[in-house]
Enzyme design. Structure first.
Site, PDB file in Angstrom:
ATOM      1  N   CYS A  25       9.928   3.741  21.236  1.00  0.00           N
ATOM      2  CA  CYS A  25       8.783   2.842  21.352  1.00  0.00           C
ATOM      3  C   CYS A  25       9.182   1.616  22.156  1.00  0.00           C
ATOM      4  O   CYS A  25      10.325   1.163  22.109  1.00  0.00           O
ATOM      5  CB  CYS A  25       8.290   2.424  19.965  1.00  0.00           C
ATOM      6  N   CYS A  32       7.259  -1.504  11.185  1.00  0.00           N
ATOM      7  CA  CYS A  32       7.288  -0.096  11.611  1.00  0.00           C
ATOM      8  C   CYS A  32       8.274   0.710  10.770  1.00  0.00           C
ATOM      9  O   CYS A  32       9.454   0.374  10.667  1.00  0.00           O
ATOM     10  CB  CYS A  32       7.653   0.016  13.085  1.00  0.00           C
ATOM     11  N   SER A 132      -3.766   0.789  18.058  1.00  0.00           N
ATOM     12  CA  SER A 132      -3.283  -0.053  16.959  1.00  0.00           C
ATOM     13  C   SER A 132      -3.469  -1.521  17.319  1.00  0.00           C
ATOM     14  O   SER A 132      -2.903  -2.003  18.302  1.00  0.00           O
ATOM     15  CB  SER A 132      -1.802   0.238  16.692  1.00  0.00           C
ATOM     16  N   CYS A 282      -6.741  12.177   3.610  1.00  0.00           N
ATOM     17  CA  CYS A 282      -5.858  12.681   2.553  1.00  0.00           C
ATOM     18  C   CYS A 282      -5.605  11.663   1.452  1.00  0.00           C
ATOM     19  O   CYS A 282      -5.425  12.039   0.292  1.00  0.00           O
ATOM     20  CB  CYS A 282      -4.535  13.143   3.157  1.00  0.00           C
ATOM     21  N   CYS A 303       5.150  15.253   5.611  1.00  0.00           N
ATOM     22  CA  CYS A 303       4.172  14.208   5.904  1.00  0.00           C
ATOM     23  C   CYS A 303       4.844  13.173   6.797  1.00  0.00           C
ATOM     24  O   CYS A 303       6.068  13.006   6.759  1.00  0.00           O
ATOM     25  CB  CYS A 303       3.694  13.578   4.593  1.00  0.00           C
ATOM     26  N   ASP A 304       4.057  12.447   7.556  1.00  0.00           N
ATOM     27  CA  ASP A 304       4.583  11.401   8.427  1.00  0.00           C
ATOM     28  C   ASP A 304       5.346  10.345   7.637  1.00  0.00           C
ATOM     29  O   ASP A 304       6.321   9.773   8.124  1.00  0.00           O
ATOM     30  CB  ASP A 304       3.411  10.760   9.183  1.00  0.00           C
TER      31      ASP A 304
END
Length: 396
Positions: A25, A32, A132, A282, A303-304
């Site tokens: 990134c 983050c 974002s 979710c 999952c993320d």
């Protein structure tokens, strides 16, 4: 986010999030949770290899029902660090393996690297873009920074380019320790930019000593494969009360100005649950486990928010995606089965379903694990919506 709203038995859906550049990134946002993943989950490349990309496209199409809309969700890190040629190859594979299928490409970006070429590409291929942004300049720049400081002006420039090229987009706003104090300023700012808003609570805990030593910035969340451990919250995390007050004010402003015109995900999911319909997200569904995350080397995680070794399901180059997602069933069932009795006896359980498991690190009144840190905030918000609608969910 994939859901199973369509009663057609051949419309099953999943929500596999792909990371073309892993954790890479151009920003260094304070909150983050993904910046440390390059080392922690072994991201050995600068870009997802073509063999992984091809396998992902083919297998993602295969696990969806023939009548489903198949979503390809591109995330990061910052996915626009990948060259456009990567996405052109993805589109070519979608055409090759998905003849006659309904396909949607979505991409979540910080917006700072967007230019005319990117936006023309997104417009030409009907990408849905998530941007974002945390509010006005002072609110956004508090935590969303690069090596030179705040990134608000670059993000706004990216949004203007999306508008110029007619690209469909929505906004994703983290609700953190600072902007949670200013819900009116946040909403009135965002409503001038978009008709579609998402609000994501920032809840991160400091790592244990052994986790910090391994390079983790934040603690691994409690879950089916990880213990419930008490960790101090980071200073940028939103409090439960502030989150509830924030959402309540957003609801009041939406009701006053934008009912029927603007779409706010948490409001729509709550109204859906009140009307005995699927929430469509979710966090407020009874089950999860259908939303895996694919790393650049082909590894699939539950999952993320659970991209940690205990939650690795396997690799799509060795095991088909369908088999790996079937292995995620236990993780998904834990969404409800892991709740304490206090939650199961609560009037609001059919509105929150315990919230995201990553935030369930409080003890219940009788000392059971699994109560959501944001519980009291959700209750504040739900009471506002219930009072306005005169309804409670009675889903069975």
């Amino acid at each position: 986010m994939g859901t199973n709203n369509n009663p057609n038995p051949d419309a099953r859906t999943y929500a596999i999030m792909a990371k073309p550049v892993g954790a890479a990134c151009n920003l260094r946002c304070h909150y983050c949770y993904y910046l440390d993943k390059k080392a922690l989950v072994k991201q050995p490349y600068r870009l997802m290899p073509d063999a992984v990309l091809k396998a992902y496209i083919q297998q993602n199409l295969a696990i969806h029902g023939q009548n489903a809309v198949v979503e390809f969700a591109w995330h990061g890190g910052e996915p626009t660090l990948a060259p456009q040629d990567f996405y052109r190859r993805a589109l070519a594979y979608q055409n090759q393996f998905g003849l006659g299928r309904q396909i949607q490409n979505t991409l979540q970006t910080n917006g700072t690297l967007l230019d005319d070429a990117w936006c023309a590409f997104f417009a030409a291929h009907n990408f849905l873009i998530g941007v974002s942004i945390d509010g006005n300049a002072s609110l956004h720049d508090t935590y969303r920074q690069d090596h030179h400081g705040g990134t608000f002006s670059k993000t706004i420039q990216g949004i203007k380019l999306l508008q110029k090229h007619g690209v469909a987009y929505n906004t994703l706003t983290t609700v953190n320790a600072v902007n949670s104090k200013h819900p009116k300023a946040v909403y009135l700012f965002l409503r001038e930019l978009t008709d579609y808003m998402q609000f994501l609570p920032v809840v991160e805990c400091a790592p244990a000593t052994y986790e910090a030593a391994s390079g983790q910035r934040f603690a691994m969340p409690a879950g089916i494969h990880s213990p419930a451990m008490k960790h101090p919250l980071t200073d940028f995390s939103v409090t439960a009360n502030d989150y509830g007050l924030f959402l309540s004010e957003i609801f009041k402003l939406w009701k006053k100005y934008d009912r029927g015109k603007k779409h706010v995900q948490v409001i729509e999911s709550t109204l859906a649950n009140l009307n005995n319909q699927p929430a469509g997200v979710c966090v407020h569904e009874a089950l999860c486990g259908h939303a895996g995350v694919l790393e650049m080397n082909g590894d699939l995680f539950s999952c993320d928010r659970y991209t940690f070794e205990p939650y690795k399901l396997g690799n799509i180059l060795k095991t088909p995606l369908a088999e790996l997602m079937e292995k995620n069933r236990q993780f998904g069932l834990h969404k409800t089965m892991g709740l304490p009795e206090e939650c199961l006896d609560c009037d609001d359980v059919r509105l929150c379903f315990g919230g995201c498991p990553k935030d369930r690190f409080l003890l219940s009144k009788d000392g059971q694990n699994g109560k959501n840190y944001l519980c009291e905030g959700y209750k504040l918000f739900f009471e506002q919506v219930i009072a306005a609608t005169g309804r409670r969910s009675h889903r069975t």
